[in-house]
Every structure is written in structure tokens, then in C-alpha cells.
Motif scaffolding. Structure first.
Motif, PDB file in Angstrom:
ATOM      1  N   TYR A   4     -70.393 106.886  34.272  1.00  0.00           N
ATOM      2  CA  TYR A   4     -69.715 107.700  34.890  1.00  0.00           C
ATOM      3  C   TYR A   4     -68.695 107.533  35.991  1.00  0.00           C
ATOM      4  O   TYR A   4     -67.826 108.071  35.650  1.00  0.00           O
ATOM      5  N   PRO A   5     -68.670 106.388  36.659  1.00  0.00           N
ATOM      6  CA  PRO A   5     -67.668 106.120  37.572  1.00  0.00           C
ATOM      7  C   PRO A   5     -66.388 105.611  36.509  1.00  0.00           C
ATOM      8  O   PRO A   5     -65.163 105.947  36.913  1.00  0.00           O
ATOM      9  N   VAL A   6     -66.645 105.241  35.343  1.00  0.00           N
ATOM     10  CA  VAL A   6     -65.551 104.754  34.335  1.00  0.00           C
ATOM     11  C   VAL A   6     -64.801 106.158  33.951  1.00  0.00           C
ATOM     12  O   VAL A   6     -63.710 106.259  33.765  1.00  0.00           O
ATOM     13  N   LEU A   7     -65.749 107.140  33.618  1.00  0.00           N
ATOM     14  CA  LEU A   7     -65.143 108.137  32.959  1.00  0.00           C
ATOM     15  C   LEU A   7     -64.415 108.978  33.962  1.00  0.00           C
ATOM     16  O   LEU A   7     -63.252 109.535  33.908  1.00  0.00           O
ATOM     17  N   ARG A   8     -64.893 108.770  35.147  1.00  0.00           N
ATOM     18  CA  ARG A   8     -64.199 109.685  36.234  1.00  0.00           C
ATOM     19  C   ARG A   8     -62.651 108.837  36.644  1.00  0.00           C
ATOM     20  O   ARG A   8     -61.747 109.624  36.848  1.00  0.00           O
ATOM     21  N   HIS A   9     -62.779 107.653  36.702  1.00  0.00           N
ATOM     22  CA  HIS A   9     -61.679 106.773  36.842  1.00  0.00           C
ATOM     23  C   HIS A   9     -60.642 107.346  35.754  1.00  0.00           C
ATOM     24  O   HIS A   9     -59.212 107.298  35.913  1.00  0.00           O
ATOM     25  N   LEU A  10     -60.955 107.371  34.278  1.00  0.00           N
ATOM     26  CA  LEU A  10     -59.975 107.761  33.338  1.00  0.00           C
ATOM     27  C   LEU A  10     -59.606 109.074  33.485  1.00  0.00           C
ATOM     28  O   LEU A  10     -58.530 109.211  33.018  1.00  0.00           O
ATOM     29  N   GLY A  11     -60.389 109.767  34.279  1.00  0.00           N
ATOM     30  CA  GLY A  11     -59.799 111.380  34.424  1.00  0.00           C
ATOM     31  C   GLY A  11     -58.770 111.282  35.482  1.00  0.00           C
ATOM     32  O   GLY A  11     -57.583 112.015  35.365  1.00  0.00           O
ATOM     33  N   ILE A  12     -58.820 110.374  36.267  1.00  0.00           N
ATOM     34  CA  ILE A  12     -57.854 110.077  37.574  1.00  0.00           C
ATOM     35  C   ILE A  12     -56.379 109.652  36.681  1.00  0.00           C
ATOM     36  O   ILE A  12     -55.605 109.906  37.228  1.00  0.00           O
ATOM     37  N   LEU A  13     -56.774 108.474  35.921  1.00  0.00           N
ATOM     38  CA  LEU A  13     -55.358 108.049  35.274  1.00  0.00           C
ATOM     39  C   LEU A  13     -55.006 108.993  34.494  1.00  0.00           C
ATOM     40  O   LEU A  13     -53.553 109.098  34.316  1.00  0.00           O
ATOM     41  N   GLY A  14     -55.616 109.711  33.571  1.00  0.00           N
ATOM     42  CA  GLY A  14     -55.189 110.972  32.546  1.00  0.00           C
ATOM     43  C   GLY A  14     -54.324 111.931  33.535  1.00  0.00           C
ATOM     44  O   GLY A  14     -53.166 112.529  33.116  1.00  0.00           O
ATOM     45  N   LEU A  15     -54.656 112.347  34.729  1.00  0.00           N
ATOM     46  CA  LEU A  15     -54.233 113.182  35.635  1.00  0.00           C
ATOM     47  C   LEU A  15     -52.933 112.551  36.051  1.00  0.00           C
ATOM     48  O   LEU A  15     -51.756 113.330  36.100  1.00  0.00           O
ATOM     49  N   THR A  16     -52.782 111.351  36.418  1.00  0.00           N
ATOM     50  CA  THR A  16     -51.394 110.735  36.682  1.00  0.00           C
ATOM     51  C   THR A  16     -50.601 111.024  35.658  1.00  0.00           C
ATOM     52  O   THR A  16     -49.347 111.125  35.801  1.00  0.00           O
ATOM     53  N   VAL A  17     -50.882 110.505  34.449  1.00  0.00           N
ATOM     54  CA  VAL A  17     -50.010 110.677  33.389  1.00  0.00           C
ATOM     55  C   VAL A  17     -49.633 112.239  33.202  1.00  0.00           C
ATOM     56  O   VAL A  17     -48.285 111.966  32.830  1.00  0.00           O
ATOM     57  N   THR A  18     -50.505 113.139  33.367  1.00  0.00           N
ATOM     58  CA  THR A  18     -50.258 114.557  32.973  1.00  0.00           C
ATOM     59  C   THR A  18     -49.036 115.056  34.188  1.00  0.00           C
ATOM     60  O   THR A  18     -48.226 115.429  33.571  1.00  0.00           O
ATOM     61  N   LEU A  19     -49.137 114.541  35.413  1.00  0.00           N
ATOM     62  CA  LEU A  19     -48.125 114.729  36.152  1.00  0.00           C
ATOM     63  C   LEU A  19     -46.889 114.120  35.786  1.00  0.00           C
ATOM     64  O   LEU A  19     -45.733 114.857  36.161  1.00  0.00           O
ATOM     65  N   PHE A  20     -46.749 113.105  35.326  1.00  0.00           N
ATOM     66  CA  PHE A  20     -45.546 112.376  34.929  1.00  0.00           C
ATOM     67  C   PHE A  20     -44.793 113.312  33.903  1.00  0.00           C
ATOM     68  O   PHE A  20     -43.824 113.615  33.807  1.00  0.00           O
ATOM     69  N   LEU A  21     -45.752 113.791  32.764  1.00  0.00           N
ATOM     70  CA  LEU A  21     -45.365 114.584  31.673  1.00  0.00           C
ATOM     71  C   LEU A  21     -44.487 115.763  32.132  1.00  0.00           C
ATOM     72  O   LEU A  21     -43.663 116.341  31.641  1.00  0.00           O
ATOM     73  N   ILE A  22     -45.428 116.442  33.035  1.00  0.00           N
ATOM     74  CA  ILE A  22     -45.101 117.650  33.572  1.00  0.00           C
ATOM     75  C   ILE A  22     -43.597 117.515  34.156  1.00  0.00           C
ATOM     76  O   ILE A  22     -42.765 118.472  34.007  1.00  0.00           O
ATOM     77  N   GLY A  23     -43.376 116.367  35.122  1.00  0.00           N
ATOM     78  CA  GLY A  23     -42.360 116.427  35.773  1.00  0.00           C
ATOM     79  C   GLY A  23     -41.158 116.138  34.827  1.00  0.00           C
ATOM     80  O   GLY A  23     -40.147 116.429  34.885  1.00  0.00           O
ATOM     81  N   THR A  24     -41.226 115.352  33.708  1.00  0.00           N
ATOM     82  CA  THR A  24     -40.082 115.109  32.794  1.00  0.00           C
ATOM     83  C   THR A  24     -39.948 116.263  32.093  1.00  0.00           C
ATOM     84  O   THR A  24     -38.745 116.320  31.596  1.00  0.00           O
ATOM     85  N   GLY A  25     -40.488 117.339  31.866  1.00  0.00           N
ATOM     86  CA  GLY A  25     -40.235 118.630  31.431  1.00  0.00           C
ATOM     87  C   GLY A  25     -39.495 119.607  32.251  1.00  0.00           C
ATOM     88  O   GLY A  25     -39.074 120.607  31.803  1.00  0.00           O
TER      89      GLY A  25
END
Length: 306
Positions: A246-267
Motif C-alpha cells: 500500500y505505501p508503494v502504491l500511494r507513493h506511485l500516486g504522488i509521483l503520478g500526480l506530480t507528472v500530471t501537474l507538469f503536463l497540465i502546465g505545459t498545456g
């Protein structure tokens, strides 16, 4: 060159070395500096990645907390959505903003930003141009909120619970809510995520109501990722056999969110701002300022609490 910089940004934001607000800021700098080589692909990826990230964050949530916060925030959410929709309608009339654009901006502000707009737009029979204008307005204000809310909360000495509740009620998109609250603290993140996801459930009645008013046969886009978020919370709360994962999956969620925000910003680019136009942007800003300041005042006065 723009392609290389884009991929470097993706790698850095996925590495865990960059915080969510910094990722968004870097994306915005890229969007305003370069012509995006993968604009449509990044837009599709950010939507999918956001939903997957929210599910990942569910593995760090306790279901009892999710239900308690969602239940206690039900009245606030219903009242806030009704107020935002009525005020948005009035501002749209006052500023002579096109009917469907005004409705989409109001729905995005009232519920959960781009996700709400994407859900109700087909039902409201909105055109691609109307959707783009509404999305551009909401995403622009999301960027501002993500950068401004944490320092405002610190300056006003908001508790983490207060800040999490304010973020969930006053910031449009789930991604920006999580990004702002994660920077403020773990308790703020927990409160903000649960309240915001409970708020996002209102996409369903909003879509159904829109279909009834419009007499539309368009397919309603159900927010299935919220169901999977709840299932992840169930697993974290009651199924201990996989507790090491579970902690690993949560950490992946945080990393995915960080990438998402970068992608939103580039748009978000100069072209995006030009397409939004002045009147819809003024409507979106005015509506957001009233919702943000009003909810903040009520939270500080103790009228809204958990």
C-alpha cells in the motif's frame, strides 16, 4: 529542442525529486516558452494519469475517515454547489458570456474543474470551442490557486484541517487540491482529498440534471475512478495481507500526480489565454474569488468545520 526539454521535464517530475507545485510551475514555463510538440497526447495522458494517481492515493486513506469526512461535508457541499451555480449564472448574464460557456465555467468551479466540465459538456451539447474556453479558464485559475493557497494559509495561520477543507471547497481541480494540500501537510492532504472526492460525486446528479433539462441523449461520463479510490481505501483499511504494497502504491500516486501537474502546465500557453477571451475569464475569476473568500471566512469563523 522543445521535445528534448519536454522529456527531461517528464523524467524529472517522475523521479520524485520535484514537488507538485514546482512541477506545475515548470510546466507553465514550458507552455509559455515553447510550442508543445505533443499537446493532444499530453492532454489525454494527464486525464488518465490524474485518475490513476487519485486511485493510488486511496491506498493511503482510511475508509472510515473517507466516509466520516464525506458525510459531515455533505451539507456544505450541497449548499456550496448551489450557491456557485446560481452566482455563476448571474455573472454570466451580467457579462454576456455565452450560455453554455457560462454553465461549464460555473459547473467547473462548483464541483471539480476540468473533470466536471468534461462530464457535463457532452450532455449540454457544448462545442469543442466552448469546451476549450471553459477548460482554459479553469486551468488558468487552478495554476494560480496552487501557487497562492499555501502561502495564504501559512500567513493566516490556518490549521491543517482548516486548510484542507478550504482547498477542497475553493480550488477547482482535484489535482490542484491535492498539490496545494500536500505542500501544507499530511493532515491537510487527507482532509482535502476526501472532501474533494466526495464533492466530485456530484458530477453524477449534475450530469443527470443537465440531461433532463437539455433533453439530451448524450452518454453520461460516470466518474469511475472515484469508485476505485473507495475500493483502494477499503483494501487499505480492512485487507491487511497486502499492507506492504500500500505505501508503494500511494507513493506511485504522488509521483503520478506530480507528472500530471507538469503536463497540465505545459498545456497552458499564450494561445490558450487568447482563446479564453476576457469575459469568460472575468466571470471565472469573479466567481472563484467569491467562492474562495466566502468559504475561507466561514471556515475561520467556525461556521464550516469537520
Amino acid at each position: 529542442m522543445s521535445k528534448n526539454i519536454f522529456f527531461v521535464g517528464l523524467i524529472l517530475t517522475a523521479s520524485g525529486l520535484v514537488s507538485p507545485p514546482i512541477a506545475l510551475a515548470a510546466g507553465l514555463v514550458y507552455g509559455f516558452t515553447f510550442l508543445h510538440p505533443y499537446h493532444l497526447d499530453a492532454k489525454r495522458l494527464s486525464k488518465l494519469l490524474l485518475q490513476a494517481s487519485v486511485i493510488g492515493l486511496g491506498f493511503g486513506m482510511n475508509l472510515q475517515q473517507v466516509l466520516r469526512v464525506g458525510r459531515s461535508g455533505l451539507v456544505y457541499t450541497a449548499a456550496g454547489i448551489t450557491f456557485a451555480m446560481l452566482l455563476g449564472w448571474g455573472l454570466g448574464k451580467l457579462l454576456a458570456v455565452t450560455g453554455r460557456v457560462s454553465f461549464l465555467i460555473s459547473a467547473g468551479t462548483a464541483i471539480c474543474g476540468g473533470s466536471a466540465i468534461a462530464a457535463v459538456a457532452p450532455v449540454a451539447q457544448a462545442t469543442e470551442e466552448e469546451i476549450a474556453v471553459s477548460m482554459g479558464t479553469v486551468f488558468t485559475l487552478n495554476s494560480v490557486a496552487l501557487l497562492l493557497f499555501p502561502p495564504i494559509g501559512t500567513a493566516l495561520h490556518l490549521t491543517q484541517t482548516q486548510f484542507g477543507l478550504w482547498s477542497a471547497l475553493a480550488i477547482h481541480d482535484t489535482s490542484s487540491v491535492v498539490g496545494a494540500s500536500a505542500k501544507y501537510g499530511a493532515v491537510a492532504l487527507g482532509v482535502a482529498t476526501t472532501v474533494k472526492l466526495a464533492r466530485a460525486l456530484w458530477i453524477v446528479p449534475m450530469s443527470v440534471g443537465t440531461a433532463m433539462v437539455q433533453k439530451s441523449n448524450a452518454k453520461i461520463q460516470w466518474p469511475w475512478f472515484i469508485l476505485f479510490f473507495c475500493l483502494a481505501s477499503v483494501a487499505n483499511t480492512y485487507i491487511g495481507v497486502f499492507h506492504a504494497a500500500y505505501p508503494v502504491l500511494r507513493h506511485l500516486g504522488i509521483l503520478g500526480l506530480t507528472v500530471t501537474l507538469f503536463l497540465i502546465g505545459t498545456g497552458i500557453s499564450k494561445k490558450t489565454l487568447r482563446e479564453v477571451g476576457v469575459r469568460p475569464l472575468v466571470q471565472g475569476i469573479a466567481l472563484w474569488v467569491v467562492v474562495a473568500t466566502g468559504s475561507l471566512a466561514l471556515i475561520r469563523a467556525g461556521w464550516i468545520s469537520l
